[in-house]
Design a protein around this motif. Structure first.
Motif, PDB file in Angstrom:
ATOM      1  N   GLY A   1       5.561   6.457   3.347  1.00  0.00           N
ATOM      2  CA  GLY A   1       6.003   5.501   2.344  1.00  0.00           C
ATOM      3  C   GLY A   1       6.446   4.177   2.928  1.00  0.00           C
ATOM      4  O   GLY A   1       6.657   4.033   4.147  1.00  0.00           O
ATOM      5  N   GLY A   2       6.589   3.173   2.064  1.00  0.00           N
ATOM      6  CA  GLY A   2       7.066   1.863   2.475  1.00  0.00           C
ATOM      7  C   GLY A   2       6.164   1.195   3.482  1.00  0.00           C
ATOM      8  O   GLY A   2       4.936   1.235   3.379  1.00  0.00           O
ATOM      9  N   ASP A   3       6.804   0.566   4.488  1.00  0.00           N
ATOM     10  CA  ASP A   3       6.056  -0.156   5.516  1.00  0.00           C
ATOM     11  C   ASP A   3       5.658   0.724   6.688  1.00  0.00           C
ATOM     12  O   ASP A   3       5.100   0.222   7.677  1.00  0.00           O
ATOM     13  CB  ASP A   3       6.893  -1.332   6.049  1.00  0.00           C
TER      14      ASP A   3
ATOM     15  N   ASP B   1       1.126  -3.616   1.208  1.00  0.00           N
ATOM     16  CA  ASP B   1       1.772  -3.122  -0.018  1.00  0.00           C
ATOM     17  C   ASP B   1       0.735  -2.772  -1.089  1.00  0.00           C
ATOM     18  O   ASP B   1      -0.118  -3.598  -1.438  1.00  0.00           O
ATOM     19  CB  ASP B   1       2.714  -4.201  -0.543  1.00  0.00           C
TER      20      ASP B   1
END
Length: 374
Positions: free
Chosen positions: A93-95, A113
């Motif tokens: 998840g995320g970066d 993203d």
């Protein structure tokens, strides 16, 4: 997101995806593939804002989620991995980078993203029909060679697909022209397509669709509106914007009174054209046809290389009209005869008027070729 997929399955899907993903990288997200796992299903999506390809493939999924990663890099990695290996993709998840593992190989890829990934799926497609893959493949193959590459005449940069009145009622027609030659091929109108608007399918979309049609023999589902068209081939859905322009009234350039008929075997003719044209290094490679009673003489002249000539007699040629001399660009002649299986028919008017070319065995196809001075 976490999944495990067979290398061959993933590679085939990535081959479709990476050819659509933007190569110039002016907008970084367009170089990425969207990998989405939801409810046990894995889908891959790529787009360049003009075309989008979505493919669903079989995989073992253990965690839902979505991520975008470089399409070309993923494809190259999968291509160079050994056959039979399972590829694991894991994104927390995320970066966080996307982790890829396959046997003893491991790497991590930077991601962008998911929210920045554009969608082309908005809006409705009011017209829907299906047609056999072989029929659609035939429409493309026998017309796409005539698509113009001249960007200033953007409305010629695709295949014009529309319903038109034919000799035996309404027909679905595919037409392409670059101003030098025209290809028109027709087939029965599929149920549901009777009221469809005339649309111009862009050259790149035609090329990507043709690749997909090589891999399937089932029916193709088509949906379209005034601005978009969508093709579903098996588990792959290709969506494209349409060319926003008006295709010219092509019927005006199809001559009606050409009564000088030449018939010749396709292979004998195309081989003779290639041999005679070999004398010239010019891109246009003009070839002159000198036609008499059941006799065809092909010739070419090059100021630097010399001359070439070949005769086809009544073993190969049927012609019973007034003698005629006419010139054509060799490449254009062979582009058309490449679409013909056995015998080709030329219908002439005179040496300066457009010539009609037909496949004797397939009256559904018609070609028009402009002559040139030789």
């Amino acid at each position: 997101m976490k999944l495990k997929a067979d290398r061959a399955t993933l590679l085939k899907a990535l081959a479709h995806i990476q050819s659509v993903a933007e190569k110039r990288n002016t907008i970084p997200i367009l170089a990425n593939v969207l990998i989405n796992v939801a409810d046990g299903r894995l889908t891959l999506t790529a787009t360049d804002m003009e075309i989008a390809v979505v493919e669903e493939i079989g995989a073992e999924t253990s965690r839902n989620g979505a991520v975008t990663a470089p399409a070309a890099v993923l494809y190259e990695i999968a291509r160079k991995l050994p056959d039979g290996v399972a590829i694991e993709l894991d994104h927390t998840g995320g970066d966080a980078p996307l982790a890829l593992r396959a046997g003893r190989y491991a790497t991590s890829l930077n991601v962008l993203d998911v929210d920045d990934f554009p969608s082309m799926m908005a809006g409705t497609l009011p017209y829907h029909f299906t047609m056999p893959a072989a029929v659609l493949r035939g429409l493309i193959d026998r017309t796409r060679f005539a698509i113009s590459t001249e960007e200033t005449r953007y409305y010629l940069n695709g295949i014009y697909l529309h319903v038109a009145a034919g000799d035996e009622g309404s027909m679905l027609r595919a037409v392409a022209t670059d101003g030098h030659r025209l290809a028109r091929v027709e087939t029965e109108v599929p149920p549901g397509a009777e009221e469809m608007p005339g649309v111009i399918v862009p050259r790149k979309t035609v090329a990507e669709l043709r690749k997909l049609l090589d891999e399937g023999t089932e029916d193709v589902a088509v949906g379209l509106s005034d601005t978009r068209i969508q093709f579903t081939v098996g588990t792959v859905t290709l969506t494209s914007k349409l060319i926003d322009g008006t295709f010219p009234e092509y019927d005006r350039v199809i001559p009606r009174g050409n009564d000088k008929i030449l018939r010749v075997g396709k292979r004998d003719f195309s081989d003779a054209v290639a041999r005679v044209a070999a004398i010239s290094q010019e891109r246009s490679r003009p070839v002159k046809l000198s036609i008499g009673h059941n006799l065809l003489t092909l010739s070419a002249v090059s100021p630097d290389q010399g001359t070439a000539k070949e005769e086809l007699d009544d073993n190969y040629v049927t012609y019973d009209s007034t003698p005629l001399e006419i010139g054509f660009q060799a490449r254009y002649l062979n582009d058309i005869t490449d679409q013909i299986d056995k015998d080709v028919e030329f219908a002439f008017s005179d040496s300066s008027a457009p010539t009609i070319v037909r496949d004797v065995a397939s009256p559904s196809a018609l070609y028009v070729l402009m002559p040139m001075r030789v």
